[in-house]
Write an enzyme that holds these catalytic residues in place. Sequence first.
Site, PDB file in Angstrom:
ATOM      1  N   ASP A 232      -4.459   2.428   9.888  1.00 10.26           N
ATOM      2  CA  ASP A 232      -3.152   2.507   9.241  1.00 10.26           C
ATOM      3  C   ASP A 232      -2.168   1.849  10.198  1.00 10.26           C
ATOM      4  O   ASP A 232      -2.415   1.734  11.399  1.00 10.26           O
ATOM      5  CB  ASP A 232      -2.767   3.960   8.927  1.00 10.26           C
ATOM      6  CG  ASP A 232      -1.622   4.022   7.904  1.00 10.26           C
ATOM      7  OD1 ASP A 232      -1.000   2.966   7.632  1.00 10.26           O
ATOM      8  OD2 ASP A 232      -1.339   5.120   7.388  1.00 10.26           O
TER       9      ASP A 232
HETATM   10  C1  BGC Z   1       1.255   3.726   5.357  1.00 11.61           C
HETATM   11  C2  BGC Z   1       0.155   2.984   4.620  1.00 11.61           C
HETATM   12  C3  BGC Z   1       0.634   1.582   4.319  1.00 11.61           C
HETATM   13  C4  BGC Z   1       0.985   0.898   5.627  1.00 11.61           C
HETATM   14  C5  BGC Z   1       1.468  -0.523   5.456  1.00 11.61           C
HETATM   15  C6  BGC Z   1       1.765   2.974   6.568  1.00 11.61           C
HETATM   16  O1  BGC Z   1       2.894   3.562   7.096  1.00 11.61           O
HETATM   17  O2  BGC Z   1       0.795   5.004   5.746  1.00 11.61           O
HETATM   18  O3  BGC Z   1      -0.195   3.647   3.461  1.00 11.61           O
HETATM   19  O4  BGC Z   1      -0.337   0.881   3.607  1.00 11.61           O
HETATM   20  O5  BGC Z   1       2.028   1.627   6.247  1.00 11.61           O
HETATM   21  O6  BGC Z   1       2.754  -0.534   4.960  1.00 11.61           O
END
Ligand code: BGC
Length: 759
Positions: A232
């Site tokens: 993530d």
């Molecule tokens: C989120 C993800 C997301 C990623 C990219 C993170 O903060 O938890 O779900 O895909 O950011 O934006």
Amino acid sequence: MEQVKIKEWLSLMTLEEKASMCSGKDYWRTTEIQRLGIPSVVMMNGPHGLRRLDEYEVNFDVSDCAPATCFPSASALACSWDRELLGEIGAALGQECHAAGVDILLGPGVNLKRSPLCGRNFEYFSEDPYLSGELATAYINGVQSQHVGTSLKHYACNNREERRMTTDAIVEERALRELYLNSFEIAVKNSQPWTVMSAYNRVNGVYCSEHPHLLNEILKQEWGFEGVVVSDWGAVNVLPEGITTGLDLEMPSSEGYGVASIIQAVRSGALTEEELDLAVERVLQLVVRAAKRTGQPITCDYEKNHQLARRAAADSMVLLKNEGELLPLLTGQQKIALIGAMALNPKIQGGGSSNMKPTKVDDMMEAILDKAGELTYEQGYDLDSEQISEELEQRAVAAAKGSEVAIIVAGLPERWESEAYDRQHLRLPANQEAIIHAVSQVQGKVIVVLCNGAPLEMPWAKQASSIIEAYLGGQGFGGALAAVLYGDVNPSGKLAETFAADIRCTPAYPDFPGAGDRIEYREGLFIGYRYFDSKHIEPMFPFGYGLSYTTFEYSQLRIDKKELTDEDTLTVRMRVRNTGNRLGKETVQLYVKDKQCRLIRPEKELKGFAKVELQPGEEQEVSFTLDKRAFAYYDPELGDWHAESGDFDILIGGSSKHILLQTTVNLRSSAVLVQRYDRQSSLADLIANPRTEPIIRQLTQAMSESRDKHSSEMMAAFIREMPLRSLVAFSKGAFTDEMLEQLLEHANAAAGGSEPVSQ
Ligand code: BGC
């Protein structure tokens, strides 16, 4: 051919180039290597629509996004219980990504709803792993049918938003396997997402992005995941540690920090080049997969996708209450008061990284006006505060009084429900509850429409004649609502999560959100309906519940065998009939109940569902196939799934609380459970095992014969439950240590025999 190409690239890459493949180029792309002709892979959010940015840097301003179709969010779509619909939406999303040059859509999310307070529940499907896994599978297969990848997220146990980057979820192995990992397992095995996104948090003390048990052992080795594990965004703790344990790609770029740490780790021997190669190879495979799409023609019909979004919203709405059959409304015949700021500004999607720019948004008022004879609109409450405005209230009350029906649109503001924070309670803002109360004092026909990402407490429920739970319905919500209100669409949504009457009777209460980083999942296996069922707590609306404008009759439950082994499959058939006078769709649900088990199990668990569309009077057969996993639990001692011998009820109904058909089957396990006995085992343990019982029969007989008139059943039970070592201490020399050692030797030899044990 592809494999040869990848091997060739790998052999030509320097250590620095390999390291750079494992960390992003920028916010949304993997690193390219021009010298070798290796292009970047582009990833963007998801899940319910493409958050399309033309620049590759961090940008939280949604107004800078290019428009794309905003579908209902996952908590809404889950209520459709419709695999086909999820597949169609997936394919439409895949096309939109293709048209925009996006290789991977960051979704879907299959974290389970441990507490309704989690601010990001709107992005997840359900409290049940089977339903979540099945719907995610359909979505992923849909997106990937367009040669666009997905990212199954957030692996694992990202169940609260507060302190999500440092939270340590303390979860027992069975709850992990049977609940929190199971939704991922189903989707990985059935759809092979191109990527799996490792969560921010820790699980049992270890960060998910460097968790050997979750990544290498379970995801890759056990489930056979073939794609890339991507962190993530910003979830990496120590990158080389991640690469060793199964992470393949750090996102976004850490501006050279991660790359340098990999190089350093290889040079110091902390990370081997073979381990690094495994990760690089997976990233290169992703590059090859994405490159296959280039050059294919793409037609993306945004108007068609808008219609699909509207259909999906209508098929996901859940009719929670419909007293006196107020709904459907009569086209052109009733004077309507439409009340609520959310009628003009409906909440159609959640806040945070998934928030995107719709191509257009249905005008709810216009859509209802189109159907109503006459309509007046009143704001009723202020969206930016909770303050009750007397003026707005009076105007709304007057409008309701002067109409035949009042429709109140209510919901949660973004400042209450979003990625990055959790809700504090389950209530609507006070000014919205006040409007429902005030309007219902003057108007007997009140319909409340809810736009929220997760369950609410509804102390006002009695005051409404009808309640529609619309969740976050996407850009077609307005048109979909009018269609459901006026019966053009017969509502068929069923809740994918339990609605509790009060936050205090939800499973994780009061452990949610927990103090500090350490959060103990004390409720273990009992979340959602598993909890309400087992504790006999009456929910406000149960899992699987939803009303229709027609009625259905269930009949003719048949099974292809009464007795089976854990290597067989069981076919279950039944018939469902539309007994009303409107076209309708029904979701038939199948639950399995283990009637007796050596371990604690939930009352029942969902193991099958099917949605059927029926004309008035029409009847259809529905069939389900159950295999070992439908009966099994995860046995931590065995380190595997085990379907125990015994009777199981097959329960079929229209919700978890409304079981209409039922039968029982007997299963015989083929597993040999080898039990080891020692001085701490009891006579009762040996008696319970048919293999060892004969060995101690003499001893137990001797004991019961020697009982004088003063010894009681209680004494016998007392002796049976004592550890074997105590027999030596209390037998006054009649049973010696040597005799105990001999007994254990015999018992363990017998327990390890080759005949299957039937329990
Ligand atoms: C989120 C993800 C997301 C990623 C990219 C993170 O903060 O938890 O779900 O895909 O950011 O934006």
